[in-house]
Scaffold this motif. Structure first.
Motif, mmCIF file in Angstrom:
data_model
loop_
_atom_site.group_PDB
_atom_site.id
_atom_site.type_symbol
_atom_site.label_atom_id
_atom_site.label_comp_id
_atom_site.label_asym_id
_atom_site.label_seq_id
_atom_site.Cartn_x
_atom_site.Cartn_y
_atom_site.Cartn_z
ATOM 1 N N LYS A 34 51.865 39.266 48.917
ATOM 2 C CA LYS A 34 52.193 39.594 47.526
ATOM 3 C C LYS A 34 50.954 40.107 46.786
ATOM 4 N N SER A 35 49.835 39.429 46.979
ATOM 5 C CA SER A 35 48.587 39.878 46.345
ATOM 6 C C SER A 35 48.195 41.270 46.819
ATOM 7 N N ARG A 36 48.359 41.507 48.107
ATOM 8 C CA ARG A 36 48.045 42.833 48.658
ATOM 9 C C ARG A 36 48.955 43.911 48.086
ATOM 10 N N TRP A 50 48.189 44.819 37.809
ATOM 11 C CA TRP A 50 46.928 44.127 38.098
ATOM 12 C C TRP A 50 46.781 42.841 37.296
ATOM 13 N N GLU A 59 49.212 40.843 36.674
ATOM 14 C CA GLU A 59 49.988 39.870 37.459
ATOM 15 C C GLU A 59 49.185 39.363 38.653
ATOM 16 N N LYS A 60 48.271 40.175 39.151
ATOM 17 C CA LYS A 60 47.487 39.791 40.329
ATOM 18 C C LYS A 60 46.304 38.888 39.963
ATOM 19 N N LEU A 85 50.566 43.923 45.168
ATOM 20 C CA LEU A 85 50.220 44.192 43.769
ATOM 21 C C LEU A 85 48.963 45.043 43.673
ATOM 22 N N ASP A 86 48.006 44.744 44.527
ATOM 23 C CA ASP A 86 46.777 45.542 44.561
ATOM 24 C C ASP A 86 47.096 47.015 44.857
ATOM 25 N N LEU A 92 38.968 43.482 39.625
ATOM 26 C CA LEU A 92 40.242 43.580 38.906
ATOM 27 C C LEU A 92 40.029 43.860 37.420
ATOM 28 N N LEU A 107 56.214 44.310 48.241
ATOM 29 C CA LEU A 107 56.215 43.289 47.197
ATOM 30 C C LEU A 107 57.525 42.512 47.178
ATOM 31 N N MET A 116 45.968 35.355 41.183
ATOM 32 C CA MET A 116 45.881 35.232 42.640
ATOM 33 C C MET A 116 44.478 35.524 43.167
ATOM 34 N N SER A 117 43.567 35.893 42.277
ATOM 35 C CA SER A 117 42.204 36.227 42.705
ATOM 36 C C SER A 117 41.554 35.003 43.343
#
Length: 591
Positions: free
Chosen positions: A382-384, A406, A408-409, A386-387, A422, A370, A412-413
């Motif tokens: 970054k999305s990965r 999640w 925060e993610k 956070l996941d 999510l 991250l 980005m969906s």
């Protein structure tokens, strides 16, 4: 809804995100050995990215696990359409052919893959089992013993006819010989002592050269030559006692003569010194390829991903650590996309530690992923990260931290399906924290996203979450409606296990409604939620798609079966309620 964009670029990005989500969902189902669901996920993913060879190979494995070798072979051949040297495709095609009983062709593809990647144990085992299957099918020369038994009248009749024909011919030749001799005595000259030349016996073929040279010239055909030579030594098959033995012997001679002629031909076309020179060239080119760090690193990343998809987490961890050490010693000029490669390696190491239940080390590497992604503005990475961090926190039981990560993610969906997953996981965390209102709200958001994605499986997960939250919050009428909606979805999916679990839960809710429970519990539940914000439950959840199914099927409370029989369960329900109240009072005193 997150994931809906106006411009074309964003829409393409959303489709890519959907493909990655479906692919990951399929790999998860493979990991938990739900192969039919994995096939469905990979089929949807391939509709969005036609010809993705990794999806095709993994779906081929699923077909094999379900016993459908024909479909497995079709997917493996499709994966090899663009890249004939794709090692996973070659191995999978060989496995499918082996399952179909085509051992010879399977052996060819096992050899082809072994030639490209000789260090892989799976290919060596494939060669060994194919050769054993062929030997078990046709047998080795020493095990074949032909016996003259049974009805042989046809062959004896043929021999008698042959002998009669020879006798007739000899009688006729004697008559003609006497006549010719009489003619010759009248004045013709004949060389004294001239006799009819006897028929020569066929000589055994001889190879021109030593065995080592012949082996290099023939290559794989040298095994056939050895087999024929062993067959010649078995006198029970290649003797002179019967016409059949003589026929076998001549056939073996024909095969040996052919192989010797091919060896002579190849010796003339390409002498041994030229072969040595080409071999040296190939060695030099292999060394040059090994010196190219980028090709080695990319190849290693594929191997790491393949190992993790097959559940070999310790092996993938060692490879990732080795490659990471090499990448850290290189500069950005020496290696393009160095930051992106390092972030990928951090993610792979973190996932390996997570599956090995080493949560602290897993969190350390996902936080590195991250941090590096934020530093270099790598949005996908970054999305990965956070996941993955949310998954680690959830597995540890740190549900509030998982919620924060999640949330925060969410912006980005890239697709409704990803948003559904999510919101559902965030709702599950709120449910574990006894924050039932937030759990219900996120469950409803997940249900809306699942409806937009037209995914019945996630509709079921989200509606069950909403119903469970409403039960905990004392909203029994709403919970009954939500369970009825879940029950209908489960029937549409033909998920019998989920259908039975939902029926039991619905009966229990209806029983509580008949007894008049729930109205007074709503305010108490809200007070409890306010008094204990952030209290983490003891259960851990899976963060991959499909985890909700297991949770919804293992409901803690056992419901009644009918509204009319609710009195039978009143006593037990009151005892459970008293037990819960006693525990709550003890906890309040302790606080």
């Amino acid at each position: 809804m997150p994931g809906r964009h106006g411009d074309g670029d964003s829409q393409n990005a959303g489709e890519a995100g959907t493909f990655e989500t479906l692919r990951d969902e399929g790999e998860y189902f493979v990991h938990v050995k739900q192969f039919q669901k994995a096939i469905e996920s990979f089929t949807k993913a391939l509709e969005m990215s036609t010809g993705d060879k990794n999806c095709l190979v993994t779906r081929s494995k699923c077909w094999l696990q379900l016993g459908n070798a024909e479909n497995a072979l079709t997917d493996a051949e499709e994966a090899l359409r663009e890249d004939k040297d794709f090692i996973r495709g070659l191995y999978q095609k060989a496995e499918a052919l082996y399952q179909l009983g085509d051992f010879e062709t399977a052996l060819v593809f096992f050899h082809r893959g072994h030639k490209l990647r000789p260090e892989l144990q799976e290919l060596r085992m494939g060669i060994q089992k194919s050769e054993e299957a062929i030997n078990n099918s046709i047998g080795v020369p020493e095990s074949v013993k032909l016996q003259a038994s049974g009805d042989l009248s046809y062959f004896f009749k043929h021999e008698e006819q042959k002998e009669l024909a020879q006798q007739a011919f000899s009688a006729k030749s004697k008559t003609s010989y006497s006549d010719s001799k009489a003619k010759q005595s009248k004045g013709t000259y004949q060389k004294p002592g001239a006799k009819k030349e006897a028929k020569k016996e066929r000589e055994r073929p001889k190879s021109g050269g030593d065995s080592k040279t012949i082996k290099q010239l023939l290559g794989e055909l040298y095994g056939d030559k050895e087999y024929l030579e062993k067959l010649m030594k078995d006198k029970s098959l290649t003797g002179e006692k019967s016409p059949m033995e003589r026929d076998i012997k001549h056939k073996v001679y024909d095969g040996l003569e052919y192989l010797n002629s091919r060896a002579d031909f190849w010796r003339q076309q390409k002498p041994m010194y030229a072969r040595k020179r080409d071999k040296e060239k190939s060695r030099r080119s292999a060394k040059q390829q090994s010196r190219d760090p980028r090709s080695y690193i990319l190849r290693s990343l594929d191997e790491i991903e393949e190992d993790q998809s097959e559940g070999k987490y310790e092996q993938s961890l060692k490879k990732a650590q080795k490659v990471l050490k090499q990448v850290e010693g290189m500069s950005s000029d020496e290696l393009q996309n160095r930051a992106e490669i390092m972030a990928t390696l951090y993610s792979s190491i973190g996932n390996a530690y997570l599956e090995m239940n080493n949560f602290n080390r897993s969190m350390e590497y996902h936080e590195r992923d991250l941090e590096l992604s934020r530093e270099h503005d790598l949005e996908d990475a970054k999305s990965r990260a956070l996941d993955n961090l949310g998954r680690v926190y959830a597995r540890k039981g740190s549900f509030q931290k998982a919620i924060d990560v999640w949330c925060e993610k969410i912006p980005m969906s890239k697709s409704p399906l990803e948003s559904a997953w999510l919101f559902h996981e965030i709702g599950r965390c709120h449910l574990e924290l006894n924050q039932y209102v937030d759990a219900r709200d996120n469950g409803r958001k997940a249900l809306e996203a699942a409806k937009e994605a037209e995914d019945d499986t996630w509709k079921l997960h989200a509606s069950v979450l909403v119903a469970q939250s409403e039960v905990k919050n004392g909203e029994l009428q709403a919970a009954a409606s939500s369970f009825e909606e879940s029950l209908q979805i489960a029937k549409d999916l033909e998920d019998n296990v989920a259908e039975q679990a939902i029926k039991k839960a619905l009966d229990e809710v209806n029983g509580k409604i008949v007894r008049g429970e729930g109205d007074d519990e709503d305010e108490d539940t809200d007070k409890k939620t306010e008094q204990r914000p952030g209290t983490a439950g003891s259960a851990k959840i899976e963060s991959r798609p499909g985890s909700t199914e297991r949770e919804s099927r293992s409901t803690k409370k056992t419901p009644s079966s009918d509204r009319k029989s609710s009195r039978e369960y009143t006593d037990s329900s009151e005892e459970e309620q008293k037990t819960e109240e006693t525990k709550e009072k003890e906890q309040e005193v302790a606080e």
